[in-house]
Design a protein around this motif. Structure first.
Motif, PDB file in Angstrom:
ATOM      1  N   MET A 139       0.703  -1.009  -0.062  1.00 27.06           N
ATOM      2  CA  MET A 139       0.136  -0.094  -0.345  1.00 27.06           C
ATOM      3  C   MET A 139       0.967   0.909   0.136  1.00 27.06           C
ATOM      4  O   MET A 139       0.243   2.521  -0.268  1.00 27.06           O
ATOM      5  N   LYS A 140       2.089   0.930   0.264  1.00 26.16           N
ATOM      6  CA  LYS A 140       3.008   2.793   0.726  1.00 26.16           C
ATOM      7  C   LYS A 140       3.279   2.759  -0.891  1.00 26.16           C
ATOM      8  O   LYS A 140       3.339   4.027  -0.881  1.00 26.16           O
ATOM      9  N   ALA A 141       2.484   2.052  -1.853  1.00 25.00           N
ATOM     10  CA  ALA A 141       2.733   2.772  -3.235  1.00 25.00           C
ATOM     11  C   ALA A 141       2.315   3.415  -3.431  1.00 25.00           C
ATOM     12  O   ALA A 141       2.069   3.744  -5.088  1.00 25.00           O
ATOM     13  N   CYS A 142       0.966   2.938  -3.107  1.00 18.68           N
ATOM     14  CA  CYS A 142      -0.398   3.924  -4.044  1.00 18.68           C
ATOM     15  C   CYS A 142      -0.153   5.095  -3.477  1.00 18.68           C
ATOM     16  O   CYS A 142      -1.078   5.781  -4.384  1.00 18.68           O
ATOM     17  N   SER A 143       0.040   5.853  -2.242  1.00 14.65           N
ATOM     18  CA  SER A 143       0.228   7.242  -2.614  1.00 14.65           C
ATOM     19  C   SER A 143       0.744   7.534  -1.407  1.00 14.65           C
ATOM     20  O   SER A 143       1.440   6.606  -0.640  1.00 14.65           O
ATOM     21  N   PRO A 144       1.178   9.358  -1.270  1.00 15.38           N
ATOM     22  CA  PRO A 144       2.050   9.487   0.026  1.00 15.38           C
ATOM     23  C   PRO A 144       1.073   9.351   1.028  1.00 15.38           C
ATOM     24  O   PRO A 144       2.066   8.782   2.408  1.00 15.38           O
ATOM     25  N   GLN A 145      -0.468   9.455   1.825  1.00 11.39           N
ATOM     26  CA  GLN A 145      -1.744   8.549   2.262  1.00 11.39           C
ATOM     27  C   GLN A 145      -1.093   7.586   3.012  1.00 11.39           C
ATOM     28  O   GLN A 145      -1.315   7.346   4.095  1.00 11.39           O
ATOM     29  N   TRP A 146      -1.453   6.776   1.935  1.00 12.44           N
ATOM     30  CA  TRP A 146      -0.975   4.968   2.304  1.00 12.44           C
ATOM     31  C   TRP A 146       0.440   5.102   2.544  1.00 12.44           C
ATOM     32  O   TRP A 146       0.548   3.922   3.718  1.00 12.44           O
ATOM     33  N   SER A 147       1.272   5.779   2.285  1.00 11.10           N
ATOM     34  CA  SER A 147       2.353   5.799   3.159  1.00 11.10           C
ATOM     35  C   SER A 147       2.903   5.614   4.440  1.00 11.10           C
ATOM     36  O   SER A 147       3.433   5.237   5.119  1.00 11.10           O
ATOM     37  N   ALA A 148       2.024   7.128   4.806  1.00 10.23           N
ATOM     38  CA  ALA A 148       1.763   7.219   6.310  1.00 10.23           C
ATOM     39  C   ALA A 148       1.100   6.670   7.118  1.00 10.23           C
ATOM     40  O   ALA A 148       1.675   5.948   8.061  1.00 10.23           O
ATOM     41  N   ILE A 193       0.990   3.152   6.348  1.00 13.19           N
ATOM     42  CA  ILE A 193       1.415   1.831   6.682  1.00 13.19           C
ATOM     43  C   ILE A 193       2.240   2.030   7.554  1.00 13.19           C
ATOM     44  O   ILE A 193       2.927   1.615   8.866  1.00 13.19           O
ATOM     45  N   ASP A 194       3.462   3.348   8.069  1.00 15.84           N
ATOM     46  CA  ASP A 194       4.146   3.854   8.134  1.00 15.84           C
ATOM     47  C   ASP A 194       3.800   3.779   9.927  1.00 15.84           C
ATOM     48  O   ASP A 194       4.492   3.515  11.076  1.00 15.84           O
ATOM     49  N   ASN A 195       2.848   4.265  10.563  1.00 22.13           N
ATOM     50  CA  ASN A 195       1.933   4.246  11.498  1.00 22.13           C
ATOM     51  C   ASN A 195       1.158   3.566  11.494  1.00 22.13           C
ATOM     52  O   ASN A 195       0.302   3.596  12.731  1.00 22.13           O
ATOM     53  N   LYS A 201      -4.608  13.469  11.525  1.00 25.19           N
ATOM     54  CA  LYS A 201      -4.999  14.763  10.927  1.00 25.19           C
ATOM     55  C   LYS A 201      -3.680  15.420  10.331  1.00 25.19           C
ATOM     56  O   LYS A 201      -3.074  16.040   9.899  1.00 25.19           O
ATOM     57  N   LEU A 202      -2.434  15.747  11.222  1.00 26.21           N
ATOM     58  CA  LEU A 202      -1.356  16.027  11.518  1.00 26.21           C
ATOM     59  C   LEU A 202      -0.250  15.082  10.428  1.00 26.21           C
ATOM     60  O   LEU A 202       0.838  15.890   9.579  1.00 26.21           O
ATOM     61  N   THR A 203      -0.177  13.932  10.549  1.00 27.56           N
ATOM     62  CA  THR A 203       0.351  13.308   9.720  1.00 27.56           C
ATOM     63  C   THR A 203      -0.020  13.745   8.509  1.00 27.56           C
ATOM     64  O   THR A 203       0.657  14.145   7.525  1.00 27.56           O
ATOM     65  N   TYR A 204      -1.219  14.073   7.715  1.00 28.39           N
ATOM     66  CA  TYR A 204      -1.842  14.184   6.656  1.00 28.39           C
ATOM     67  C   TYR A 204      -1.217  15.725   6.632  1.00 28.39           C
ATOM     68  O   TYR A 204      -1.087  15.735   4.848  1.00 28.39           O
ATOM     69  N   LYS A 205      -1.559  16.297   7.526  1.00 25.52           N
ATOM     70  CA  LYS A 205      -1.487  17.712   6.856  1.00 25.52           C
ATOM     71  C   LYS A 205       0.067  18.303   6.729  1.00 25.52           C
ATOM     72  O   LYS A 205       0.678  18.607   5.727  1.00 25.52           O
TER      73      LYS A 205
END
Length: 124
Positions: free
Chosen positions: A80-89, A91-93, A114-118
Protein backbone atom coordinates in the motif's frame (compact mmCIF):
# COMPACT_ATOMS: atom_id res chain seq x y z
CA UNK A 1 -43.47 1.48 -2.66
CA UNK A 2 -40.09 3.16 -2.23
CA UNK A 3 -40.73 3.73 1.47
CA UNK A 4 -41.62 0.07 1.90
CA UNK A 5 -38.38 -0.98 0.18
CA UNK A 6 -36.40 1.28 2.51
CA UNK A 7 -38.20 -0.14 5.54
CA UNK A 8 -37.51 -3.71 4.37
CA UNK A 9 -33.83 -2.88 3.94
CA UNK A 10 -33.62 -1.56 7.50
CA UNK A 11 -35.19 -4.77 8.81
CA UNK A 12 -32.29 -6.83 7.48
CA UNK A 13 -29.72 -7.83 10.09
CA UNK A 14 -26.39 -6.03 10.09
CA UNK A 15 -23.66 -8.19 8.54
CA UNK A 16 -20.50 -7.62 10.57
CA UNK A 17 -16.97 -8.63 9.74
CA UNK A 18 -15.82 -11.88 11.26
CA UNK A 19 -12.35 -13.31 11.54
CA UNK A 20 -11.30 -15.29 8.48
CA UNK A 21 -14.59 -14.77 6.61
CA UNK A 22 -12.78 -14.31 3.29
CA UNK A 23 -12.80 -11.58 0.68
CA UNK A 24 -16.16 -12.31 -0.97
CA UNK A 25 -18.01 -12.45 2.36
CA UNK A 26 -16.23 -9.31 3.56
CA UNK A 27 -17.22 -7.43 0.39
CA UNK A 28 -20.84 -8.47 0.98
CA UNK A 29 -20.72 -7.33 4.63
CA UNK A 30 -21.86 -4.00 6.04
CA UNK A 31 -18.30 -3.20 7.17
CA UNK A 32 -16.84 -2.01 3.88
CA UNK A 33 -15.77 1.60 3.41
CA UNK A 34 -14.09 3.42 0.54
CA UNK A 35 -10.54 3.15 1.93
CA UNK A 36 -10.84 -0.48 3.01
CA UNK A 37 -12.37 -1.41 -0.36
CA UNK A 38 -9.47 0.31 -2.14
CA UNK A 39 -7.02 -1.52 0.12
CA UNK A 40 -8.72 -4.84 -0.66
CA UNK A 41 -8.58 -4.11 -4.39
CA UNK A 42 -4.85 -3.35 -4.31
CA UNK A 43 -3.85 -6.23 -2.05
CA UNK A 44 -6.06 -8.87 -3.66
CA UNK A 45 -5.77 -7.74 -7.28
CA UNK A 46 -9.23 -9.23 -7.86
CA UNK A 47 -11.15 -6.02 -8.63
CA UNK A 48 -10.73 -2.27 -9.00
CA UNK A 49 -11.88 0.44 -6.64
CA UNK A 50 -11.35 4.21 -6.61
CA UNK A 51 -8.38 5.50 -4.62
CA UNK A 52 -9.25 6.42 -1.02
CA UNK A 53 -7.25 6.38 2.18
CA UNK A 54 -8.47 6.32 5.80
CA UNK A 55 -9.40 9.80 7.05
CA UNK A 56 -10.25 8.90 10.62
CA UNK A 57 -10.40 6.09 13.14
CA UNK A 58 -13.62 4.65 11.74
CA UNK A 59 -12.04 4.37 8.29
CA UNK A 60 -8.88 2.88 9.74
CA UNK A 61 -10.98 0.43 11.77
CA UNK A 62 -12.58 -0.91 8.60
CA UNK A 63 -9.08 -1.42 7.14
CA UNK A 64 -7.97 -3.23 10.29
CA UNK A 65 -11.05 -5.47 10.21
CA UNK A 66 -10.44 -6.22 6.52
CA UNK A 67 -7.12 -7.82 7.50
CA UNK A 68 -8.87 -9.79 10.23
CA UNK A 69 -11.49 -10.98 7.73
CA UNK A 70 -8.93 -11.78 5.03
CA UNK A 71 -5.72 -12.49 6.98
CA UNK A 72 -3.78 -13.63 3.91
CA UNK A 73 -3.71 -9.97 2.78
CA UNK A 74 -1.80 -8.84 5.89
CA UNK A 75 1.57 -10.02 4.57
CA UNK A 76 1.14 -7.70 1.58
CA UNK A 77 0.23 -4.60 3.58
CA UNK A 78 3.55 -2.95 2.69
CA UNK A 79 2.39 -2.80 -0.96
CA UNK A 80 0.00 0.00 0.00
CA UNK A 81 2.98 2.33 0.52
CA UNK A 82 3.35 2.69 -3.26
CA UNK A 83 -0.24 3.87 -3.72
CA UNK A 84 0.16 7.44 -2.44
CA UNK A 85 1.99 9.52 0.16
CA UNK A 86 -1.06 9.18 2.41
CA UNK A 87 -1.05 5.39 2.21
CA UNK A 88 2.70 5.38 2.81
CA UNK A 89 2.03 7.37 6.00
CA UNK A 90 -0.74 4.99 7.03
CA UNK A 91 1.55 1.99 6.68
CA UNK A 92 4.45 3.76 8.42
CA UNK A 93 2.11 4.49 11.36
CA UNK A 94 0.06 1.27 11.18
CA UNK A 95 1.24 -0.30 14.43
CA UNK A 96 0.90 2.88 16.48
CA UNK A 97 -2.45 3.85 14.95
CA UNK A 98 -3.81 0.33 15.40
CA UNK A 99 -2.80 0.43 19.06
CA UNK A 100 -4.66 3.73 19.49
CA UNK A 101 -7.68 2.32 17.66
CA UNK A 102 -7.70 -0.86 19.75
CA UNK A 103 -7.39 1.21 22.95
CA UNK A 104 -10.39 3.34 21.97
CA UNK A 105 -8.24 6.48 21.80
CA UNK A 106 -10.41 7.95 19.03
CA UNK A 107 -9.58 11.61 19.59
CA UNK A 108 -5.83 11.02 19.84
CA UNK A 109 -5.91 8.79 16.76
CA UNK A 110 -7.85 11.38 14.76
CA UNK A 111 -5.41 14.13 15.79
CA UNK A 112 -2.39 12.03 14.86
CA UNK A 113 -3.86 11.10 11.48
CA UNK A 114 -4.72 14.73 10.66
CA UNK A 115 -1.29 16.00 11.72
CA UNK A 116 0.38 13.32 9.63
CA UNK A 117 -1.68 14.11 6.53
CA UNK A 118 -1.20 17.85 7.06
CA UNK A 119 2.59 17.37 7.16
CA UNK A 120 2.42 15.66 3.77
CA UNK A 121 1.04 18.85 2.27
CA UNK A 122 3.97 20.81 3.67
CA UNK A 123 1.79 23.02 5.83
CA UNK A 124 3.11 24.38 9.12
Amino acid sequence: KAANLVCEEFKKPLVKTSEGMGLAAWLASDDVGASSKYMASVLSGQFSAPHHYPWDGADLGRCIRLLEAVPELASQLHEMKACSPQWSAVIDNWVKWKELYDAGEDTKLYQEMKLTYKSLRGLP
